[in-house]
Design a protein around this motif. Structure first.
Motif, PDB file in Angstrom:
ATOM      1  N   PHE A 221     -19.179  29.436  -8.526  1.00  0.00           N
ATOM      2  CA  PHE A 221     -20.199  30.387  -8.109  1.00  0.00           C
ATOM      3  C   PHE A 221     -20.809  31.093  -9.319  1.00  0.00           C
ATOM      4  N   ARG A 222     -19.960  31.546 -10.240  1.00  0.00           N
ATOM      5  CA  ARG A 222     -20.463  32.217 -11.443  1.00  0.00           C
ATOM      6  C   ARG A 222     -21.244  31.257 -12.327  1.00  0.00           C
ATOM      7  N   ARG A 223     -20.759  30.051 -12.424  1.00  0.00           N
ATOM      8  CA  ARG A 223     -21.421  29.068 -13.276  1.00  0.00           C
ATOM      9  C   ARG A 223     -22.799  28.707 -12.728  1.00  0.00           C
ATOM     10  N   GLY A 224     -22.940  28.722 -11.412  1.00  0.00           N
ATOM     11  CA  GLY A 224     -24.232  28.407 -10.812  1.00  0.00           C
ATOM     12  C   GLY A 224     -25.280  29.457 -11.115  1.00  0.00           C
ATOM     13  N   PHE A 225     -24.877  30.721 -11.188  1.00  0.00           N
ATOM     14  CA  PHE A 225     -25.835  31.784 -11.479  1.00  0.00           C
ATOM     15  C   PHE A 225     -26.067  31.966 -12.969  1.00  0.00           C
ATOM     16  N   ARG A 226     -25.101  31.599 -13.763  1.00  0.00           N
ATOM     17  CA  ARG A 226     -25.231  31.731 -15.216  1.00  0.00           C
ATOM     18  C   ARG A 226     -25.104  30.346 -15.837  1.00  0.00           C
ATOM     19  N   SER A 227     -26.201  29.596 -15.836  1.00  0.00           N
ATOM     20  CA  SER A 227     -26.125  28.232 -16.330  1.00  0.00           C
ATOM     21  C   SER A 227     -25.851  28.169 -17.827  1.00  0.00           C
ATOM     22  N   GLY A 228     -26.093  29.231 -18.554  1.00  0.00           N
ATOM     23  CA  GLY A 228     -25.824  29.242 -19.984  1.00  0.00           C
ATOM     24  C   GLY A 228     -24.399  29.626 -20.319  1.00  0.00           C
ATOM     25  N   GLN A 229     -23.535  29.763 -19.333  1.00  0.00           N
ATOM     26  CA  GLN A 229     -22.153  30.183 -19.551  1.00  0.00           C
ATOM     27  C   GLN A 229     -21.376  29.068 -20.247  1.00  0.00           C
ATOM     28  N   LYS A 230     -20.713  29.420 -21.342  1.00  0.00           N
ATOM     29  CA  LYS A 230     -19.951  28.434 -22.116  1.00  0.00           C
ATOM     30  C   LYS A 230     -18.452  28.517 -21.865  1.00  0.00           C
ATOM     31  N   GLN A 231     -18.017  29.363 -20.965  1.00  0.00           N
ATOM     32  CA  GLN A 231     -16.600  29.552 -20.697  1.00  0.00           C
ATOM     33  C   GLN A 231     -16.062  28.369 -19.900  1.00  0.00           C
ATOM     34  N   THR A 232     -14.918  27.850 -20.330  1.00  0.00           N
ATOM     35  CA  THR A 232     -14.295  26.734 -19.614  1.00  0.00           C
ATOM     36  C   THR A 232     -13.524  27.276 -18.415  1.00  0.00           C
ATOM     37  N   TYR A 233     -13.124  26.365 -17.537  1.00  0.00           N
ATOM     38  CA  TYR A 233     -12.379  26.771 -16.355  1.00  0.00           C
ATOM     39  C   TYR A 233     -11.012  27.316 -16.735  1.00  0.00           C
ATOM     40  N   ASP A 234     -10.362  26.714 -17.718  1.00  0.00           N
ATOM     41  CA  ASP A 234      -9.038  27.195 -18.133  1.00  0.00           C
ATOM     42  C   ASP A 234      -9.111  28.620 -18.669  1.00  0.00           C
ATOM     43  N   ALA A 235     -10.130  28.913 -19.462  1.00  0.00           N
ATOM     44  CA  ALA A 235     -10.299  30.276 -19.984  1.00  0.00           C
ATOM     45  C   ALA A 235     -10.600  31.249 -18.850  1.00  0.00           C
ATOM     46  N   TYR A 236     -11.430  30.820 -17.899  1.00  0.00           N
ATOM     47  CA  TYR A 236     -11.745  31.670 -16.742  1.00  0.00           C
ATOM     48  C   TYR A 236     -10.486  31.953 -15.924  1.00  0.00           C
ATOM     49  N   ARG A 237      -9.667  30.923 -15.682  1.00  0.00           N
ATOM     50  CA  ARG A 237      -8.445  31.081 -14.893  1.00  0.00           C
ATOM     51  C   ARG A 237      -7.446  32.010 -15.580  1.00  0.00           C
ATOM     52  N   LYS A 238      -7.274  31.878 -16.878  1.00  0.00           N
ATOM     53  CA  LYS A 238      -6.365  32.754 -17.613  1.00  0.00           C
ATOM     54  C   LYS A 238      -6.855  34.196 -17.578  1.00  0.00           C
ATOM     55  N   ASN A 239      -8.161  34.385 -17.696  1.00  0.00           N
ATOM     56  CA  ASN A 239      -8.745  35.725 -17.632  1.00  0.00           C
ATOM     57  C   ASN A 239      -8.508  36.360 -16.266  1.00  0.00           C
ATOM     58  N   MET A 240      -8.678  35.581 -15.214  1.00  0.00           N
ATOM     59  CA  MET A 240      -8.460  36.093 -13.861  1.00  0.00           C
ATOM     60  C   MET A 240      -6.982  36.380 -13.614  1.00  0.00           C
ATOM     61  N   GLN A 241      -6.086  35.569 -14.148  1.00  0.00           N
ATOM     62  CA  GLN A 241      -4.651  35.810 -13.986  1.00  0.00           C
ATOM     63  C   GLN A 241      -4.230  37.106 -14.671  1.00  0.00           C
ATOM     64  N   GLU A 242      -4.812  37.395 -15.807  1.00  0.00           N
ATOM     65  CA  GLU A 242      -4.513  38.646 -16.497  1.00  0.00           C
ATOM     66  C   GLU A 242      -4.966  39.851 -15.682  1.00  0.00           C
ATOM     67  N   LYS A 243      -6.098  39.715 -15.013  1.00  0.00           N
ATOM     68  CA  LYS A 243      -6.603  40.809 -14.183  1.00  0.00           C
ATOM     69  C   LYS A 243      -5.717  41.038 -12.953  1.00  0.00           C
ATOM     70  N   ARG A 244      -5.106  39.963 -12.446  1.00  0.00           N
ATOM     71  CA  ARG A 244      -4.309  40.064 -11.224  1.00  0.00           C
ATOM     72  C   ARG A 244      -2.843  40.378 -11.464  1.00  0.00           C
ATOM     73  N   GLU A 245      -2.396  40.453 -12.710  1.00  0.00           N
ATOM     74  CA  GLU A 245      -0.974  40.638 -12.998  1.00  0.00           C
ATOM     75  C   GLU A 245      -0.402  41.918 -12.404  1.00  0.00           C
ATOM     76  N   ASP A 246      -1.145  42.992 -12.438  1.00  0.00           N
ATOM     77  CA  ASP A 246      -0.607  44.274 -11.973  1.00  0.00           C
ATOM     78  C   ASP A 246      -1.075  44.634 -10.569  1.00  0.00           C
ATOM     79  N   ALA A 247      -1.474  43.642  -9.791  1.00  0.00           N
ATOM     80  CA  ALA A 247      -1.952  43.899  -8.430  1.00  0.00           C
ATOM     81  C   ALA A 247      -0.784  43.911  -7.439  1.00  0.00           C
ATOM     82  N   PHE A 248      -0.962  44.672  -6.390  1.00  0.00           N
ATOM     83  CA  PHE A 248       0.005  44.713  -5.299  1.00  0.00           C
ATOM     84  C   PHE A 248      -0.743  44.517  -3.991  1.00  0.00           C
ATOM     85  N   ASN A 249      -0.156  43.778  -3.058  1.00  0.00           N
ATOM     86  CA  ASN A 249      -0.807  43.453  -1.790  1.00  0.00           C
ATOM     87  C   ASN A 249      -0.525  44.565  -0.777  1.00  0.00           C
TER      88      ASN A 249
END
Length: 121
Positions: A72-100
C-alpha cells in the motif's frame, strides 16, 4: 507470551476499562428491572466486540499485515527505495513495546460476566 505483560501500563488499562465499561453501566442504571442481568448481558456483548478487535490487533502485532502495508505504501510512493526486509524490521521495532489491551479487557469482561451470571444471578 508472558513477556508482553511487562508492557502493560496500568494507566492505559484503567482508561480502556473506564471507556468500555461506561455503556454497560449506563444501560444498567437506566434499566427499569433486572439491572444486574442487563449489565451482564451488555458486558458480554461489549466483551465479544473487544475480543474480535483484540484478535485483529493481535494479527497486526504479529506482522500478518506487513506485506499489505508495504504494498500500500509503495503504491502511493513510487519513488520509495526501502526494501521489504527493511520495512518489516522497522515495523517490528515499532511493535516491540505494544500490548493487546482489547483482547485483555475482553477476556477480563468475559470472566466478570461469567462470574456474575453463574454466581450472583
Amino acid at each position: 507470551m508472558w513477556k508482553r505483560f511487562r508492557n502493560l501500563k496500568i494507566r492505559t488499562l484503567f482508561i480502556h476499562i473506564l471507556v468500555t465499561a461506561a455503556y454497560p453501566v449506563a444501560k444498567a442504571v437506566t434499566a427499569e428491572q433486572h439491572k444486574l442481568t442487563v449489565f451482564c448481558d451488555v458486558l458480554t456483548i461489549v466483551a465479544g466486540i473487544l475480543l474480535i478487535a483484540g484478535v485483529v490487533y493481535g494479527l497486526a502485532l504479529h506482522g500478518d499485515f506487513d506485506i499489505a502495508g508495504y504494498t500500500f505504501r509503495r503504491g502511493f510512493r513510487s519513488g520509495q527505495k526501502q526494501t521489504y526486509d527493511a520495512y518489516r524490521k522497522n515495523m517490528q521495532e515499532k511493535r516491540e513495546d505494544a500490548f493487546n489491551y482489547p483482547l485483555f479487557v475482553g477476556l477480563l469482561y468475559i470472566a466478570l460476566s461469567a462470574f456474575i451470571a453463574y454466581v450472583l444471578l
